[in-house]
Design an enzyme around this catalytic site. Structure first.
Site, short mmCIF file in Angstrom:
data_model
loop_
_atom_site.label_atom_id
_atom_site.label_comp_id
_atom_site.label_asym_id
_atom_site.label_seq_id
_atom_site.Cartn_x
_atom_site.Cartn_y
_atom_site.Cartn_z
N CYS A 180 -51.47 38.45 -6.81
CA CYS A 180 -52.55 38.69 -5.83
C CYS A 180 -52.02 39.43 -4.60
CB CYS A 180 -53.12 37.36 -5.42
SG CYS A 180 -51.91 36.44 -4.48
N ASP A 240 -49.61 34.13 -12.46
CA ASP A 240 -49.25 35.51 -12.09
C ASP A 240 -47.75 35.74 -12.28
OD1 ASP A 240 -51.82 36.12 -11.47
OD2 ASP A 240 -51.61 35.73 -9.33
N CYS A 263 -47.75 31.90 -3.69
CA CYS A 263 -47.56 33.34 -3.94
C CYS A 263 -46.27 33.83 -3.29
CB CYS A 263 -48.73 34.14 -3.39
SG CYS A 263 -50.34 33.40 -3.70
N CYS A 265 -50.63 29.73 -10.82
CA CYS A 265 -51.73 30.65 -11.10
C CYS A 265 -51.50 31.52 -12.33
CB CYS A 265 -51.98 31.56 -9.89
SG CYS A 265 -50.58 32.65 -9.60
FE1 FES Z 1 -51.02 34.05 -8.07
FE2 FES Z 1 -51.06 34.70 -5.55
S1 FES Z 1 -52.63 33.76 -6.64
S2 FES Z 1 -49.45 34.98 -6.93
#
Ligand code: FES
Length: 212
Positions: A63, A38, A107, A36
């Protein structure tokens, strides 16, 4: 497809534990998720004699699931030795949270990766454990799989952003297939230095941009 969070996850998301940074950490990691894009940063203080994690903090740019798992794994790891903390799995973290939606597995994987990387960073600085090994080209290439290519959301090795790597007498040169004035050049350089400089036998890291 169930995408709803249980109450415990929501509670941890709203009131996360151990959020923040630590000054002069003994171990540090910043990990990105290929799934993602992140990011999560994790900071450790470790007792050099007992190898116990005495303090731990994290910052998530991810998230709700990532914040909740970051929170729970920092609580699980605090007070444990680094060897014990390495054994914490994302499944255990997710279980401890009472389960996460399937789509959100990555995640919790990201949070656990950050913990393991911060421990590895500590070992690298100390030259202990697995990180007693010498920094060879192979080791450098493996370390670079933990540097994200921000343009692709995957690591710089798999996306072919690394042109070549040279290792000689404690000095590492990483040639990056990008122009030096590219908007991501300085961020990539910093990430590469951060992964390689802490190693006990590395004196110098040179990042060169050789054009794409
Ligand atoms: Fe990226 Fe959860 S969607 S860490």
């Amino acid at each position: 497809m169930g995408m709803s969070y249980n109450e415990k996850v929501i509670e941890y998301f709203k009131n996360p534990k151990n959020v923040g940074t630590l000054e002069e950490p003994d171990g540090y990691a910043k990990e990105g998720s290929p799934a993602c894009g992140d990011m999560v940063s994790l900071y450790l203080k470790v007792d050099d004699e007992t190898r116990e994690i005495t303090d731990i903090k994290f910052e998530s740019y991810g998230c709700a699931s990532n914040i909740a798992t970051g929170s729970i794994i920092t609580e699980m790891a605090k007070g444990k030795t680094i060897e014990e903390a390495k054994e914490i799995t994302w499944q255990e973290a997710a279980e401890e949270l009472g389960g996460l939606p399937d789509l959100k597995t990555h995640c919790s994987v990201l949070a656990v990766d950050a913990l393991r990387e911060a421990i590895r960073n500590y070992e690298e600085r100390q030259g202990i454990g697995e990180e007693k090994r010498e920094t060879t080209q192979e080791v450098v290439e493996e370390r670079l799989t933990h540097v994200m290519n921000p343009m692709k959301g995957r690591d710089v090795m798999k996306t072919g952003l690394i042109d070549s790597v040279e290792v000689e007498d404690g000095s590492i040169t990483v040639n990056v297939a990008l122009e030096s004035d590219h908007q991501f050049a300085s961020a990539i350089k910093e990430d590469i230095e951060e992964k390689l400089e802490p190693r006990w036998d590395v004196e110098k890291v040179v990042v060169r941009f050789v054009g794409g």
